[in-house]
Design a protein around this motif. Structure first.
Motif, PDB file in Angstrom:
ATOM      1  N   LYS A 259       0.830  -1.195   0.000  1.00  0.00           N
ATOM      2  CA  LYS A 259       0.000   0.000   0.000  1.00  0.00           C
ATOM      3  C   LYS A 259       0.867   1.248   0.000  1.00  0.00           C
ATOM      4  N   TYR A 260       1.980   1.183   0.665  1.00  0.00           N
ATOM      5  CA  TYR A 260       2.841   2.357   0.764  1.00  0.00           C
ATOM      6  C   TYR A 260       3.486   2.700  -0.568  1.00  0.00           C
ATOM      7  N   ILE A 261       3.903   1.693  -1.300  1.00  0.00           N
ATOM      8  CA  ILE A 261       4.746   1.974  -2.459  1.00  0.00           C
ATOM      9  C   ILE A 261       4.032   1.925  -3.807  1.00  0.00           C
ATOM     10  N   SER A 262       2.909   1.202  -3.887  1.00  0.00           N
ATOM     11  CA  SER A 262       2.370   0.954  -5.234  1.00  0.00           C
ATOM     12  C   SER A 262       1.592   2.098  -5.835  1.00  0.00           C
ATOM     13  N   ASP A 263       1.501   2.030  -7.173  1.00  0.00           N
ATOM     14  CA  ASP A 263       0.511   2.824  -7.880  1.00  0.00           C
ATOM     15  C   ASP A 263      -0.677   1.941  -8.220  1.00  0.00           C
ATOM     16  N   ARG A 264      -0.354   0.778  -8.788  1.00  0.00           N
ATOM     17  CA  ARG A 264      -1.408  -0.189  -9.045  1.00  0.00           C
ATOM     18  C   ARG A 264      -0.995  -1.522  -8.455  1.00  0.00           C
ATOM     19  N   ILE A 265      -1.997  -2.325  -8.177  1.00  0.00           N
ATOM     20  CA  ILE A 265      -1.706  -3.576  -7.504  1.00  0.00           C
ATOM     21  C   ILE A 265      -2.549  -4.707  -8.072  1.00  0.00           C
ATOM     22  N   ALA A 266      -1.951  -5.895  -8.128  1.00  0.00           N
ATOM     23  CA  ALA A 266      -2.690  -7.085  -8.553  1.00  0.00           C
ATOM     24  C   ALA A 266      -2.517  -8.143  -7.482  1.00  0.00           C
ATOM     25  N   ILE A 267      -3.606  -8.760  -7.070  1.00  0.00           N
ATOM     26  CA  ILE A 267      -3.559  -9.797  -6.044  1.00  0.00           C
ATOM     27  C   ILE A 267      -3.568 -11.146  -6.736  1.00  0.00           C
ATOM     28  N   MET A 268      -2.631 -11.989  -6.390  1.00  0.00           N
ATOM     29  CA  MET A 268      -2.559 -13.300  -7.026  1.00  0.00           C
ATOM     30  C   MET A 268      -2.940 -14.398  -6.045  1.00  0.00           C
ATOM     31  N   TYR A 269      -3.557 -15.431  -6.603  1.00  0.00           N
ATOM     32  CA  TYR A 269      -3.901 -16.608  -5.793  1.00  0.00           C
ATOM     33  C   TYR A 269      -3.755 -17.844  -6.654  1.00  0.00           C
TER      34      TYR A 269
ATOM     35  N   VAL B 241     -17.589 -22.895 -12.396  1.00  0.00           N
ATOM     36  CA  VAL B 241     -16.932 -22.482 -13.638  1.00  0.00           C
ATOM     37  C   VAL B 241     -16.006 -21.316 -13.289  1.00  0.00           C
ATOM     38  N   GLU B 242     -14.798 -21.367 -13.788  1.00  0.00           N
ATOM     39  CA  GLU B 242     -13.822 -20.353 -13.379  1.00  0.00           C
ATOM     40  C   GLU B 242     -14.194 -18.977 -13.913  1.00  0.00           C
ATOM     41  N   PRO B 243     -14.297 -18.007 -13.033  1.00  0.00           N
ATOM     42  CA  PRO B 243     -14.659 -16.662 -13.491  1.00  0.00           C
ATOM     43  C   PRO B 243     -13.493 -15.968 -14.187  1.00  0.00           C
ATOM     44  N   GLU B 244     -13.833 -15.080 -15.111  1.00  0.00           N
ATOM     45  CA  GLU B 244     -12.819 -14.304 -15.807  1.00  0.00           C
ATOM     46  C   GLU B 244     -12.518 -13.038 -15.028  1.00  0.00           C
ATOM     47  N   LEU B 245     -11.336 -12.505 -15.271  1.00  0.00           N
ATOM     48  CA  LEU B 245     -10.980 -11.226 -14.679  1.00  0.00           C
ATOM     49  C   LEU B 245     -11.679 -10.142 -15.497  1.00  0.00           C
ATOM     50  N   THR B 246     -12.700  -9.541 -14.906  1.00  0.00           N
ATOM     51  CA  THR B 246     -13.445  -8.533 -15.673  1.00  0.00           C
ATOM     52  C   THR B 246     -13.470  -7.214 -14.930  1.00  0.00           C
ATOM     53  N   ALA B 247     -13.621  -6.151 -15.698  1.00  0.00           N
ATOM     54  CA  ALA B 247     -13.621  -4.820 -15.116  1.00  0.00           C
ATOM     55  C   ALA B 247     -14.969  -4.531 -14.469  1.00  0.00           C
ATOM     56  N   VAL B 248     -14.908  -4.226 -13.181  1.00  0.00           N
ATOM     57  CA  VAL B 248     -16.122  -3.853 -12.462  1.00  0.00           C
ATOM     58  C   VAL B 248     -16.382  -2.361 -12.641  1.00  0.00           C
ATOM     59  N   LYS B 249     -15.300  -1.623 -12.630  1.00  0.00           N
ATOM     60  CA  LYS B 249     -15.345  -0.244 -13.086  1.00  0.00           C
ATOM     61  C   LYS B 249     -14.010   0.034 -13.757  1.00  0.00           C
ATOM     62  N   PRO B 250     -13.906   1.125 -14.502  1.00  0.00           N
ATOM     63  CA  PRO B 250     -12.664   1.326 -15.262  1.00  0.00           C
ATOM     64  C   PRO B 250     -11.455   1.251 -14.361  1.00  0.00           C
ATOM     65  N   GLY B 251     -10.569   0.362 -14.679  1.00  0.00           N
ATOM     66  CA  GLY B 251      -9.347   0.267 -13.909  1.00  0.00           C
ATOM     67  C   GLY B 251      -9.411  -0.670 -12.731  1.00  0.00           C
ATOM     68  N   HIS B 252     -10.559  -1.222 -12.395  1.00  0.00           N
ATOM     69  CA  HIS B 252     -10.654  -2.153 -11.267  1.00  0.00           C
ATOM     70  C   HIS B 252     -11.224  -3.471 -11.769  1.00  0.00           C
ATOM     71  N   LEU B 253     -10.371  -4.496 -11.807  1.00  0.00           N
ATOM     72  CA  LEU B 253     -10.802  -5.782 -12.335  1.00  0.00           C
ATOM     73  C   LEU B 253     -10.870  -6.833 -11.234  1.00  0.00           C
ATOM     74  N   VAL B 254     -11.882  -7.675 -11.318  1.00  0.00           N
ATOM     75  CA  VAL B 254     -12.050  -8.719 -10.315  1.00  0.00           C
ATOM     76  C   VAL B 254     -12.449 -10.015 -11.004  1.00  0.00           C
TER      77      VAL B 254
END
Lengths: 339, 331, 286
Positions: free
Chosen positions: A237-247, A319-332
């Motif tokens: 949180k301190y250093i990023s501009d954008r972040i992606a969470i991996m699992y 069924v595996e969900p796709e990474l889709t944009a919930v709003k511009p720039g935020h994908l889930v």
């Protein structure tokens, strides 16, 4: 503090690195008998279809727990190992299958800093030699000129006076200093893009900000872009501009830092954030309870790979969900966020 | 009330504990003059970075400092009895039964060639020889329920369990003999953050249920602030600050504690300015004269370099080892 | 040169037992080497010449410190000059081992895969033979002489180098600084020579010292069964062999003194090897 980001450009030119459908499967070594008796090959699916792009000048963070594939992704991008499939683009050039000379040239632009300051420096090379060696490898400088550039770069990373350090061996300096040397080594070739793989997790807590702030200063001074890999969301949180969470080898959520941290949408992200300790005795923890443990990357659950542990799992999660944009720039990657 | 009586009131009282290591290059005072107390059901957080001596302190409490370390001074009173003066038999009885220790690395703390149930049987029967194997296993299975592992896993070998599960097995082992104190040394460093939170929650639940005291040794200030009742901050073998957690949070007095707090990112804050503590960790072979922290202290005064400050009491239960808060304030 | 040796010695001594082992071992070796080297000038008698009026099997006396053998030759002179063969054989065998074993170990284990497996199999097969037996077999094929002895010993010993190097290389290969070297574009050749090799030198040195000691004893063994050098060259192994025959005549001195020298030389190298190994390993523990 982080400089203002300014307008986010959507033009392709500002993309410095892009990965598309990146996969890395490691074959599981089987015993002799097992190999005789079974036909199927098992793989550790460390990275399982990951796509994202990194914009010039930003700090893009890959975050997640151990085994999620973030380190492997970082190493794939700097071509330390070949991907099983997928593409890697650097400045719009496809570098996925580059070999030998072409690859060596590209290596000057893409560098990596490792987690363990004790293991990332050759114990038998003096600091000056270690930092200057990349110049020799690429035939860029020798002798006096090499020395001068080494001194310059050591100063830049805060090791002053540089002459005090050039003749020392790694065991003679501290962990934080070693990490700076590792940074100097990757910076001496004048790279544009640096993968920082957990660069501070093995450094004393109270010294971490010095390294982080140094990285941010260097970004500004040397026009760098970072892929920052970490399991520590607080640092992220301190250093990023954008972040992606991996699992388990996939990205489950991705977006602008402020957006993801203030509005985490994926249940895993929510669980992660609620689990992070906060230095506040008054804090009331609203823990998101997760069942069970992280599945093995060899036997990835069918459908949404998070569904065995998800408190909100439903039928459609088979069924595996796709990474889709919930709003511009935020994908889930989660059906709950679909409207 | 006499001092002796007051001391008997606490479950654990440590007085002037000093531990030295004799390395090839010289003598290291890993722990120096440490005193604190712990009551039933309380959680004490011991926080410090490399060279602070926190792990050595933990090991001293069960009299297990490895060679070439030696406890050279001090008393450790458990329910009034000095742990350090117990004979071999009694010391062995103490470990696991009255004070138990959860080691840092769950990967290597379990015997890889023995099943989990053997670990429990061996432990329980060493201390309670009259118990049968079956009874020991039953007790172990109940503990498994407590720590959230399926009872069937008791037949597994350590390598068949994940890191988080192994740590839970360690905790179950630590509780098997109903100790009054559990010491957890960096219980979460080797674990991912979600498992970390679960383990710490688990410890709290078990504390509430069984009434044991907990000593959390860690470098992570966030963990101790969130989860302990009182905190000891250690630097270069000394206690530099000691206070209840809420007090420490509201009034962080020692410059090291302040620096530590200001250097850790807080995920709940929107914007944060972090500052690191200047300088490098202390060289224990050649520690700074007088105050150990002075080379890195932003408020250093002349006296700090001459004479080591004692622990000043600023309010009840809040001690600081710093001239800014007491004693001679020479310029 | 002395001025650099003395501070070196004191550093070694400070290292405790390990340092002393190295010092003592080195002294033994150096003394023997020097003694052999200057022997032509200090021998009281000619070690190879058979005297015309031989004093056969004379026990130790002021004239013949170590007595004489059955040819009347002064054993003291023979002992002084007899180390040459052993030293040459061991040095040569170590050189051959280094020249072949090190590159082989480096390349095979760094490359991995089939190369590693195949070479490893060959090495393991050689290693499975009892050393002396194999050396005898090879020496019997090659014939007598210093070079042939050295070669047969080298063949027996190369697998040991290979094993040690392989285990070192395998663990170093995974270290981050090798990845880092790759990341900055270093070629494999560079990585092997500048990143891996310098880090395995300590273990190679240890194996080499053990190699020296072993070579000496094996050379003695080979000589004993007649596969050594020609009789005219003064050689402890030779004297050992003939001395054994003379034991029945009660001439204990014929076998004892050469035997002691062989032991001392082997001991010297062994001590050095032990000390070095002690030195190099504890640092890892710290």
């Amino acid at each position: 503090m982080l400089p203002a980001r300014g307008r986010k450009s959507k033009l392709n030119e500002s993309e410095i690195v892009r990965v598309e459908h990146l996969k890395k499967y490691f074959p599981v070594e089987k015993g002799f008998l097992e190999r005789l008796l079974t036909r199927t090959r098992k793989f550790v699916k460390a990275v399982d279809d990951v796509s994202f792009s990194i914009l010039k000048g930003e700090v893009f963070t890959l975050a997640g727990e151990s085994g999620c594939g973030k380190s492997t992704t970082g190493k794939l991008i700097v071509r330390l190992m070949p991907p099983t499939s997928g593409k890697i683009y650097f400045n719009q050039t496809d570098i996925t299958r580059l070999q030998r000379e072409q690859l060596r040239i590209i290596r000057r632009k893409l560098q990596i800093i490792f987690q363990d300051p004790y293991a990332s420096l050759n114990p038998r090379m003096k600091i000056g030699q270690a930092v200057g060696h990349p110049l020799e490898i690429h035939g860029l400088a020798k002798g006096a000129e090499e020395k001068q550039r080494v001194n310059e770069i050591l100063q830049r990373v805060g090791l002053t006076p540089p002459e005090q350090f050039t003749n020392l061996y790694p065991y003679q300096i501290s962990g934080g200093q070693r990490q700076r040397v590792a940074m100097a080594r990757s910076l001496i070739l004048d790279p544009e893009f640096i993968v920082a793989d957990e660069p501070v997790s093995m450094i004393d807590v109270s010294l971490r900000t010095t390294i982080i702030d140094l990285m941010l200063d260097l970004r500004r001074d040397l026009d760098l872009t970072y892929l920052f890999i970490t399991h520590d969301l607080a640092i992220a949180k301190y250093i990023s501009d954008r972040i992606a969470i991996m699992y388990l080898g996939k990205i489950v959520e991705m977006g602008e830092k402020h957006e993801v941290f203030s509005n985490p949408l994926h249940p895993y992200t929510q669980a992660l954030m609620s689990a992070i300790p906060v230095p506040n005795p008054e804090r009331k923890r609203t823990a998101v309870e997760l069942k069970g443990e992280v599945s093995s990357a060899i036997d990835i659950p069918r459908g949404c790979r998070f569904n065995p542990r998800c408190p909100y799992a439903e039928d459609r999660c088979k069924v595996e969900p796709e990474l889709t944009a919930v709003k511009p720039g935020h994908l889930v990657a989660c059906y709950r966020t679909e409207n | 009330m006499s001092d002796e009586n007051r001391e008997k009131l606490h479950l654990l009282t440590v007085n002037n504990l000093t531990v030295e290591y004799w390395a090839r290059r010289g003598r290291i005072r890993a722990v120096e003059d440490v005193s604190f107390s712990l009551d039933k059901g309380e959680t004490l957080g011991v926080v410090g970075e490399s060279g602070s001596g926190k792990s050595t302190l933990g090991l001293s409490l069960i009299h297990l400092v490895p060679y070439p370390g030696r406890i050279v001074n001090g008393t450790i009173l458990l329910e009034g009895q000095d742990v350090l003066k117990l004979g071999k038999e009694k010391t062995r009885d103490l470990r696991g039964r009255r004070i138990s220790y959860v080691f840092q690395d769950p990967m290597t703390s379990l015997n890889p060639v023995e099943r989990i149930d053997s670990h429990f049987v061996e432990l329980i029967r060493t201390h309670e020889p009259k118990i049968t194997k079956a009874e020991a296993v039953t007790r172990a299975k109940k503990l498994f329920k407590d720590v959230g592992i399926q009872p069937e896993r008791i037949d597994d070998y350590p390598h068949q369990l994940s890191g988080g599960m192994r740590q839970r097995v360690m905790i179950a082992l630590a509780l098997a003999l109903d100790p009054s104190i559990v010491i957890a040394d960096e219980p979460t460093t080797a674990l991912d953050v979600i498992v970390q939170a679960k383990i710490l929650d688990l410890l709290k639940t078990l504390q509430d249920r069984y009434g044991m005291a907990l000593i959390l040794i860690t470098h992570d200030l966030s963990i101790v602030l969130e989860r302990s009742d009182k905190i000891i901050v250690m630097y270069a073998g000394r206690i530099v600050e000691r206070a209840p957690s809420s007090t420490l949070y509201a009034q962080t007095l020692h410059p090291y504690s302040q620096g530590l707090l200001k250097s850790i990112p807080n995920i709940e804050l929107a914007e944060q300015k972090l500052t690191a503590i200047g300088g490098s960790p202390p060289d224990l072979l050649h520690p700074p004269t007088a105050c150990r922290f002075w080379p890195r202290c932003p408020y250093v005064m002349e006296i700090c370099k001459i004479k080591e400050p004692p622990l000043f009491e600023t309010s009840s239960d809040h001690l600081v080892r710093c001239y800014l808060h007491g004693g001679e304030k020479a310029s | 040169m002395l001025s650099s040796i003395l501070p070196g010695l004191s550093t070694l001594a400070k290292r405790g037992l390990a340092g002393w082992l190295i010092i003592i071992g080195a002294i033994l070796v150096v003394v023997i080497v020097v003694m052999t080297a200057i022997s032509p000038w200090i021998v009281p008698y000619n070690p190879t010449e058979i005297p015309s009026s031989p004093k056969i099997l004379a026990p130790p006396s002021t004239q013949h410190f170590f007595g004489t053998n059955d040819l009347g030759q002064d054993l003291f002179s023979r002992v002084l000059s007899g180390g040459g063969v052993m030293l040459q054989v061991s040095i040569l065998s170590v050189i051959v081992c280094l020249a072949i074993g090190v590159p082989l170990g480096l390349f095979a284990s760094y490359a991995g895969g089939a190369a590693d497996r195949v070479v490893g199999l060959v090495m393991d097969s050689i290693y499975a033979f009892p050393g002396l037996v194999l050396a005898i077999a090879i020496a019997a094929m090659l014939g007598r002489g210093v070079v042939n002895m050295a070669l047969s010993i080298a063949v027996v010993y190369i697998p040991s180098y290979f094993r040690v190097i392989r285990s070192q290389v395998l663990s170093i290969k995974e270290m981050s600084y090798i990845e880092a070297a790759n990341a900055v574009g270093a070629k494999n050749r560079t990585i092997l020579t500048r990143y891996i090799l310098p880090n395995i030198v300590p273990s190679i040195v240890v194996v080499a010292t053990v190699n020296f000691a072993d070579a000496i004893l094996t050379a003695a063994g080979l000589t004993f069964i007649g596969l050594g050098v020609s009789v005219t060259i003064p050689d402890w192994g030779q004297d050992l062999t003939s001395g054994q025959r003379l034991l029945t005549s009660g001439a204990w001195w014929a076998i004892t003194f050469p035997g002691i020298m062989i032991i001392l030389l082997a001991l010297g190298f062994t001590l050095m090897g032990e000390g070095l190994s002690e030195l190099l390993n504890p640092r890892l523990e710290q």
